[in-house]
Enzyme design. Structure first.
Site, PDB file in Angstrom:
ATOM      1  N   CYS A  58       0.819  -1.218   0.000  1.00  0.00           N
ATOM      2  CA  CYS A  58       0.000   0.000   0.000  1.00  0.00           C
ATOM      3  C   CYS A  58       0.849   1.262   0.000  1.00  0.00           C
ATOM      4  O   CYS A  58       0.529   2.245  -0.684  1.00  0.00           O
ATOM      5  CB  CYS A  58      -0.973   0.000   1.172  1.00  0.00           C
ATOM      6  SG  CYS A  58      -0.196  -0.209   2.795  1.00  0.00           S
ATOM      7  N   HIS A 165      -2.222   1.056   7.158  1.00  0.00           N
ATOM      8  CA  HIS A 165      -2.495   1.200   5.737  1.00  0.00           C
ATOM      9  C   HIS A 165      -2.109   2.595   5.266  1.00  0.00           C
ATOM     10  O   HIS A 165      -2.169   3.561   6.033  1.00  0.00           O
ATOM     11  CB  HIS A 165      -3.982   0.958   5.469  1.00  0.00           C
ATOM     12  CG  HIS A 165      -4.332   0.809   4.015  1.00  0.00           C
ATOM     13  ND1 HIS A 165      -3.751  -0.137   3.208  1.00  0.00           N
ATOM     14  CD2 HIS A 165      -5.212   1.493   3.229  1.00  0.00           C
ATOM     15  CE1 HIS A 165      -4.259  -0.038   1.989  1.00  0.00           C
ATOM     16  NE2 HIS A 165      -5.132   0.950   1.967  1.00  0.00           N
ATOM     17  N   ASP A 183      -8.374   4.303  -1.706  1.00  0.00           N
ATOM     18  CA  ASP A 183      -7.844   3.072  -1.127  1.00  0.00           C
ATOM     19  C   ASP A 183      -7.164   2.237  -2.206  1.00  0.00           C
ATOM     20  O   ASP A 183      -7.791   1.845  -3.195  1.00  0.00           O
ATOM     21  CB  ASP A 183      -8.974   2.276  -0.478  1.00  0.00           C
ATOM     22  CG  ASP A 183      -8.469   1.232   0.498  1.00  0.00           C
ATOM     23  OD1 ASP A 183      -7.444   0.590   0.205  1.00  0.00           O
ATOM     24  OD2 ASP A 183      -9.097   1.055   1.560  1.00  0.00           O
TER      25      ASP A 183
END
Length: 211
Positions: A58, A165, A183
């Site tokens: 990520c 994240h 995201d």
């Protein structure tokens, strides 16, 4: 009798208070924020948006999106004759095998940004206030050519599965005080709107690997 099948998953239901970007409510928030001038950063970031190709990528994927959105020339070839950022090129600070296993910290990601030609400033949760964070979200949401905002936060604090994240923030809806989070783990959750206060609070949890 064969071996038991491995557990697998196809996405997750996005829990409240997040609002899916492509839902009717999410599109309404987008239209209103766009009319208010608070979606300028969405366009360059969405042009270069990609799904992370490793579960722990990520941070690398978020940085790849931002470097390409900023128009930074990597100065080295990606494939064929093309110079373009890809996650696998971001290996100058931490070995990719280590990132695949453990991800990266905020400090490591900031260092990666700098050694790849970007200017990066990182702020810990205890170094800022919610109002300062909100102002940064709105200011950067109005920028077409950067700087861009990358948030590091705890999924568990938002009722989402997983832990730490990273994702770019690409817009702000003033009336509802919500930020658009692109995201990067779209195999799990879609891009979504989050209350700024919830996102800020989710940034408070410290990664044990961080200093």
């Amino acid at each position: 009798r064969g071996p038991p099948a491995s557990a697998s998953f196809y996405r997750r239901a996005l829990p409240a208070p997040a609002i899916p970007f492509s839902s009717a409510q999410g599109r309404k928030l987008f239209a209103e924020a766009l009319a208010n001038g608070d979606m300028a950063s969405y366009f360059p970031l969405s042009e270069h948006f990609r799904t992370q190709n490793e579960p722990a990528y990520c941070g690398l994927t978020s940085l790849t999106i931002i470097l390409n959105a900023l128009g930074v020339d990597p100065g080295r070839v990606w494939k064929g004759p093309w110079r373009w950022f890809h996650e696998d090129m971001l290996n100058c600070c931490t070995p990719l095998d280590t990132v695949k296993e453990h991800g990266v910290t905020v400090a490591e990601l900031a260092s990666l940004a700098r050694c790849n030609g970007a200017t990066a400033r990182s702020y810990r949760h205890d170094e800022t206030t919610e109002d300062q964070f909100r102002a940064a979200v709105r200011t950067m949401s109005r920028q077409e050519s950067g700087p861009f905002l990358l948030a590091a936060y705890s999924r568990s604090c938002l009722g989402q599965t997983g832990s730490g994240h990273f994702s770019p923030v690409a817009g702000y809806h003033a009336k509802s005080d919500m930020a658009l989070v692109l995201d990067t783990a779209t195999f799990k959750y879609p891009p979504h709107w989050l209350p700024v206060s919830a996102l800020f609070n989710a940034m408070a949890k410290v990664d044990p690997r961080s200093d």
